[in-house]
Design an enzyme around this catalytic site. Structure first.
Site, PDB file in Angstrom:
ATOM      1  N   CYS A   1       0.864  -1.175   0.000  1.00  0.00           N
ATOM      2  CA  CYS A   1       0.000   0.000   0.000  1.00  0.00           C
ATOM      3  C   CYS A   1       0.906   1.232   0.000  1.00  0.00           C
ATOM      4  O   CYS A   1       1.684   1.431   0.942  1.00  0.00           O
ATOM      5  CB  CYS A   1      -0.849  -0.031   1.270  1.00  0.00           C
ATOM      6  SG  CYS A   1      -1.853   1.441   1.513  1.00  0.00           S
TER       7      CYS A   1
ATOM      8  N   CYS B   1      -0.865   3.572  -6.668  1.00  0.00           N
ATOM      9  CA  CYS B   1      -1.738   2.967  -5.656  1.00  0.00           C
ATOM     10  C   CYS B   1      -1.915   1.534  -6.112  1.00  0.00           C
ATOM     11  O   CYS B   1      -2.168   1.282  -7.302  1.00  0.00           O
ATOM     12  CB  CYS B   1      -3.083   3.689  -5.618  1.00  0.00           C
ATOM     13  SG  CYS B   1      -4.346   2.800  -4.669  1.00  0.00           S
TER      14      CYS B   1
HETATM   15  N1  DGL Z   1      -4.008   0.471  -2.019  1.00  0.00           N
HETATM   16  C1  DGL Z   1      -3.601   1.598  -1.303  1.00  0.00           C
HETATM   17  C2  DGL Z   1      -2.382   2.284  -1.901  1.00  0.00           C
HETATM   18  O1  DGL Z   1      -1.584   1.680  -2.565  1.00  0.00           O
HETATM   19  C3  DGL Z   1      -4.579   2.526  -0.648  1.00  0.00           C
HETATM   20  C4  DGL Z   1      -6.027   2.614  -0.997  1.00  0.00           C
HETATM   21  C5  DGL Z   1      -6.828   3.331   0.077  1.00  0.00           C
HETATM   22  O2  DGL Z   1      -7.130   2.687   1.088  1.00  0.00           O
HETATM   23  O3  DGL Z   1      -7.090   4.530  -0.056  1.00  0.00           O
HETATM   24  O4  DGL Z   1      -2.158   3.439  -1.699  1.00  0.00           O
END
Ligand code: DGL
Length: 267
Positions: free
Chosen positions: A73, A185
């Protein structure tokens, strides 16, 4: 028994990293954790994201004794890595926007960064840009809507191309229009095909998935690699765990089963 690795995200985004790791190391057992109670991380204050991430990682390390953790993440990695590395005595691999390869790939010196509202404004991101794309103009677009669309897609919903076009419109309007977009993301590579379809121009899309899979492979010790070698392909029983209510998980079950998760349980 081969120790598993943990892959952590706020939601299903880290599954894009899971897929890259399993392509490279099919025999590696994985515990995937979604902090669905805290989802989405993008709009949350930094202190909350750090607290939630460390709390989940501590529980996961206690319960599953992993050999390595990947914070899959960008929103969490860009602020939680030092804390996670102090907390855990195993390697912690972070996922941060692939600014470096994008800076090298852009022929016109203009790149787009598509990430969460949190990631686009992080100091960590500013530093990545200063270090690796100082020669480029960088257009930043933060979107929580796209995160939700990726979640919906995995639950079998069709993604409307006009909505995607509207999200990408700051890139279309920019002058020059970037020739390379960083999917900063982990949710976004899950929609790569749909994104590619709404941008007709020659566009290079960059994400961190493959590089992370390489890094994980390099960090696993020799003993683990030998163990993985003797586990028959597809025979690992990967587990999907979640921190909150199972309501948002039930409609993910078909996609999770298809990806190879045998068990789905609470953290
Ligand atoms: N998948 C996450 C990232 O790479 C975050 C998504 C979220 O919870 O806003 O930033």
């Amino acid at each position: 028994m081969q120790k598993p690795i943990v892959i952590f995200d706020s939601g299903v985004g880290g599954l894009s990293i899971y897929q890259e790791i399993k392509n490279r190391l099919p025999g590696l057992p994985v515990i995937y954790c979604s902090d669905n109670e805290g989802f989405p991380y993008g709009p949350r204050p930094e202190s909350e994201v750090i607290e939630r991430t460390l709390h989940c990682l501590e529980k996961l390390a206690d319960q599953y004794k992993p050999s390595l953790v990947t914070i899959a993440c960008n929103t969490a990695s860009t602020i939680s890595l030092p804390g996670a590395r102090t907390l855990l005595d195993i390697p912690v691999v972070g996922v941060v926007p692939a600014i470096k390869p994008a800076g090298l790939a852009s022929k016109i010196g203009c790149i787009g960064l598509l990430a969460t509202p949190g990631t686009v404004k992080r100091q960590y991101t500013d530093q990545l840009i200063r270090d690796f794309a100082n020669h480029c103009k960088v257009i930043r677009v933060g979107s929580s809507e796209l995160v939700q669309l990726a979640e919906d897609h995995l639950r079998g919903k069709v993604v409307d191309p006009d909505t995607l076009k509207a999200i990408l419109s700051p890139f279309f309007k920019a002058n020059p229009m970037p020739d390379c977009i960083v999917l900063g993301c982990t949710h976004f590579p899950l929609l790569k095909e749909q994104l590619q379809q709404v941008i007709s121009a020659d566009m290079t899309w960059v994400d961190s998935g493959e590089a992370i899979a390489h890094r994980v492979e390099r960090l696993l010790d020799m003993e683990s690699m030998l163990e993985i070698g003797i586990i028959e392909k597809g025979k690992t029983s990967d587990i999907f765990v979640y921190s909150g209510s199972n309501e948002t998980v039930d409609d993910l079950v078909p996609a999770l089963k298809q990806m190879g998760f045998e068990e789905i349980r609470e953290l």
